[in-house]
Design an enzyme around this catalytic site. Structure first.
Site, PDB file in Angstrom:
ATOM      1  N   LYS A  97      38.313  31.565  45.947  1.00  0.00           N
ATOM      2  CA  LYS A  97      38.508  30.496  46.940  1.00  0.00           C
ATOM      3  C   LYS A  97      38.744  31.058  48.343  1.00  0.00           C
ATOM      4  O   LYS A  97      38.218  30.545  49.318  1.00  0.00           O
ATOM      5  CB  LYS A  97      39.716  29.624  46.552  1.00  0.00           C
ATOM      6  CG  LYS A  97      39.563  28.947  45.202  1.00  0.00           C
ATOM      7  CD  LYS A  97      40.823  28.230  44.782  1.00  0.00           C
ATOM      8  CE  LYS A  97      41.993  29.137  44.450  1.00  0.00           C
ATOM      9  NZ  LYS A  97      41.830  29.965  43.230  1.00  0.00           N
ATOM     10  N   GLN A 127      45.423  28.075  42.922  1.00  0.00           N
ATOM     11  CA  GLN A 127      45.289  28.023  41.451  1.00  0.00           C
ATOM     12  C   GLN A 127      43.938  27.382  41.097  1.00  0.00           C
ATOM     13  O   GLN A 127      43.008  27.488  41.868  1.00  0.00           O
ATOM     14  CB  GLN A 127      46.457  27.263  40.811  1.00  0.00           C
ATOM     15  CG  GLN A 127      47.800  27.974  40.888  1.00  0.00           C
ATOM     16  CD  GLN A 127      48.471  27.888  42.237  1.00  0.00           C
ATOM     17  OE1 GLN A 127      48.732  26.800  42.731  1.00  0.00           O
ATOM     18  NE2 GLN A 127      48.781  29.017  42.847  1.00  0.00           N
ATOM     19  N   ASP A 169      41.718  32.140  40.804  1.00  0.00           N
ATOM     20  CA  ASP A 169      41.055  33.395  41.163  1.00  0.00           C
ATOM     21  C   ASP A 169      39.535  33.299  41.164  1.00  0.00           C
ATOM     22  O   ASP A 169      38.828  34.287  40.897  1.00  0.00           O
ATOM     23  CB  ASP A 169      41.506  34.536  40.230  1.00  0.00           C
ATOM     24  CG  ASP A 169      43.001  34.732  40.257  1.00  0.00           C
ATOM     25  OD1 ASP A 169      43.597  34.496  41.325  1.00  0.00           O
ATOM     26  OD2 ASP A 169      43.575  35.111  39.224  1.00  0.00           O
ATOM     27  N   GLY A 182      47.033  34.161  45.317  1.00  0.00           N
ATOM     28  CA  GLY A 182      46.630  35.415  45.964  1.00  0.00           C
ATOM     29  C   GLY A 182      45.172  35.249  46.328  1.00  0.00           C
ATOM     30  O   GLY A 182      44.319  35.255  45.452  1.00  0.00           O
ATOM     31  N   HIS A 183      44.908  35.030  47.604  1.00  0.00           N
ATOM     32  CA  HIS A 183      43.537  34.764  48.054  1.00  0.00           C
ATOM     33  C   HIS A 183      43.028  35.963  48.855  1.00  0.00           C
ATOM     34  O   HIS A 183      43.588  36.298  49.901  1.00  0.00           O
ATOM     35  CB  HIS A 183      43.496  33.482  48.900  1.00  0.00           C
ATOM     36  CG  HIS A 183      43.862  32.248  48.112  1.00  0.00           C
ATOM     37  ND1 HIS A 183      43.918  30.993  48.656  1.00  0.00           N
ATOM     38  CD2 HIS A 183      44.162  32.099  46.780  1.00  0.00           C
ATOM     39  CE1 HIS A 183      44.241  30.118  47.707  1.00  0.00           C
ATOM     40  NE2 HIS A 183      44.412  30.768  46.568  1.00  0.00           N
TER      41      HIS A 183
END
Ligand code: GDP
Ligand code: IMO
Ligand code: MG
Length: 421
Positions: free
Chosen positions: A15, A221, A12, A39-40
């Protein structure tokens, strides 16, 4: 050449935003590990989009987005995500390619993830429950099904065989939930997946390289969640570090160019496990509130603390980081004083190394204090406008790590990124 953007902390780091920013300089953006545990977050036409499996280059027309063999793919999440992306007018039949060797997350993998976590009680990993661990277990256990298998007429037989094996494990866990609905969704999503471009991934990517195309590998990650080098067992199940690019895409090491590491100006972690600089006080709460630190995949509150240079130095070392991007600098705007962890005290001794079994050794962070910048920075566009106190903070980090921060992100927006080098 393959450049890499990856997280240096516990995920988080921002990225997605950074990949979206850099994507315009590349021909291909590729995911090489992880799955829908990621989750980007990106902002497209001022709308927030969270991508879990589709690479973050997808909103740039003309760029190829590639899901490599190192990824574990959930067809159900992919279908939902494709619908979201398509609503922006993006034609995924043209610009999304998936490697045949990519392993499939089955509904029973999700069930096993949940059952395993429940059985661990207060030692649970804090998994995203997306089935990541069980799918990678079936990969290394040589059981799982891959995207290419979908085109095989024996797919259903293979599925039933694996499902029965999973059922025995679920029975052992005494897992009672009915997953019929999950299976229905799964088979529906498989039909959708079959319509997408399924390719022989290693030839696909190497042909791009031969044609002189520029490739950007997007990590999911963070380095401290790496299966080998993270805070085991409180990690994810893939190699999140730069070495994972080679076996996650099928490219040889000599093709790796820049390794761009992303770190927050502070630090967060979601899920269980050691986090030496965690602040379980009002300052931590303030970071969470100001930084809006809630998981993009699960909505869980993220644990917050000061930046940890011991861990960052370790991450730079194992990744071969050549450039750093520091995100969320604006979140520190209102803090009068900042702290930076420069060493750990482990077993009574000062150390600059990440110890084996952080969880047992419980390193005590030693801090250096810095004056905060106490000003709003989110509108700043150039390095010259940055407050002197922020420059001091950045210079100290550069010197400590021996790698320079090249960009500072000062807001979630696409244009909130300042080149400082
Ligand atoms: P990722 O998983 O590394 O892509 O990061 P996430 O999307 O899970 O979390 C990063 C969060 O921070 C998202 O909500 C972003 O919109 C937000 N974000 C990214 N960069 C910045 C920044 O520089 N400042 C602020 N305030 N928010 C940011
Ligand atoms: P992005 O790509 C932050 C964490 C989970 C849990 C551990 C194992 O958005 O940075 P898993 O579901 O992989 O078995 O969970 O890893 N985790 C993440 N934390 N960001 C992520 O992805 C994460 N993906 C997994 O919270 O502690
Ligand atoms: Mg995330």
């Amino acid at each position: 050449m393959v450049d890499v953007i990856l997280g240096l902390q516990w995920g988080d780091e921002g990225k997605g935003k950074i990949v979206d920013f850099f994507a315009k300089d590349y021909d291909v953006v590729a995911r090489f590990q992880g799955g829908p545990n990621a989750g980007h977050t990106l902002y497209v036409q001022d709308k927030k989009v969270v991508l879990h499996q589709i690479p973050s280059g997808v909103f740039h027309p003309g760029i190829i987005n590639f899901i490599g063999n190192g990824v574990v793919l959930d067809p159900v999440t992919l279908k939902k995500e494709c619908d979201t992306v398509a609503s922006f007018g993006i034609d995924l039949k043209k610009n999304l390619f998936i490697a045949e060797r990519t392993h499939l997350i089955l509904p029973t993998h999700r069930a096993l993830d949940k059952a395993a976590e429940i059985s661990k009680g207060n030692q649970k990993i804090g998994s995203t429950l997306k089935g990541i661990g069980p799918t990678y277990m079936d990969k290394t256990g040589r059981n799982s099904l891959r995207v290419g298998d979908l085109l095989d007429k024996n797919f259903t037989t293979q599925y039933i065989k694996l499902r029965m094996k999973h059922q025995r494990l679920l029975d052992n866990y005494n897992f009672q939930e009915d997953i019929t609905a999950w299976e229905e969704e799964f088979f529906e999503a498989l039909e959708f997946l079959k319509q997408l471009n399924i390719v022989n991934g290693e030839y696909f990517i190497n042909n791009q390289l031969k044609a002189g195309k520029r490739i950007l590998a997007e990590g999911a990650q963070g380095s401290m969640l790496d299966i080998d080098f993270g805070t085991f067992p409180y990690v994810t199940s893939s190699n999140t570090i730069s070495a994972g690019v080679c076996n996650g895409l099928g490219v040889a090491p000599q093709h790796i160019g820049d390794v761009i590491g992303v770190t927050k100006a502070y630090c967060t972690r979601v899920g269980s496990g050691p986090f030496p600089t965690e602040l379980e006080d009002a300052t931590g709460e303030e970071l969470r509130k100001t930084g809006n630190e809630f998981g993009a995949t699960t909505g869980r509150p993220r644990r917050c603390g000061w930046i940890d240079l011991v861990a960052l130095n370790f991450a730079c070392m194992i990744n071969g980081v050549t450039k750093i991007v520091m995100t969320k600098a604006d979140v520190l705007d209102a803090f009068a004083e900042l702290e930076v962890c420069t060493a750990y005290q482990v077993d009574g001794k000062e150390s600059r190394e990440v110890p084996f079994q952080m969880g047992h050794r419980k390193p005590v962070p030693l801090y250096k204090k810095f004056a905060g910048w106490n000003t709003t920075t989110s509108q700043i566009k150039t390095v010259d406008e940055l407050p002197a106190t922020m420059k001091t903070y950045v210079s100290f980090i550069n010197e400590y790590l021996g790698v320079d921060i090249h960009y500072i992100s000062n807001g979630p927006g696409r244009d909130q990124l300042i080149q400082v080098k």
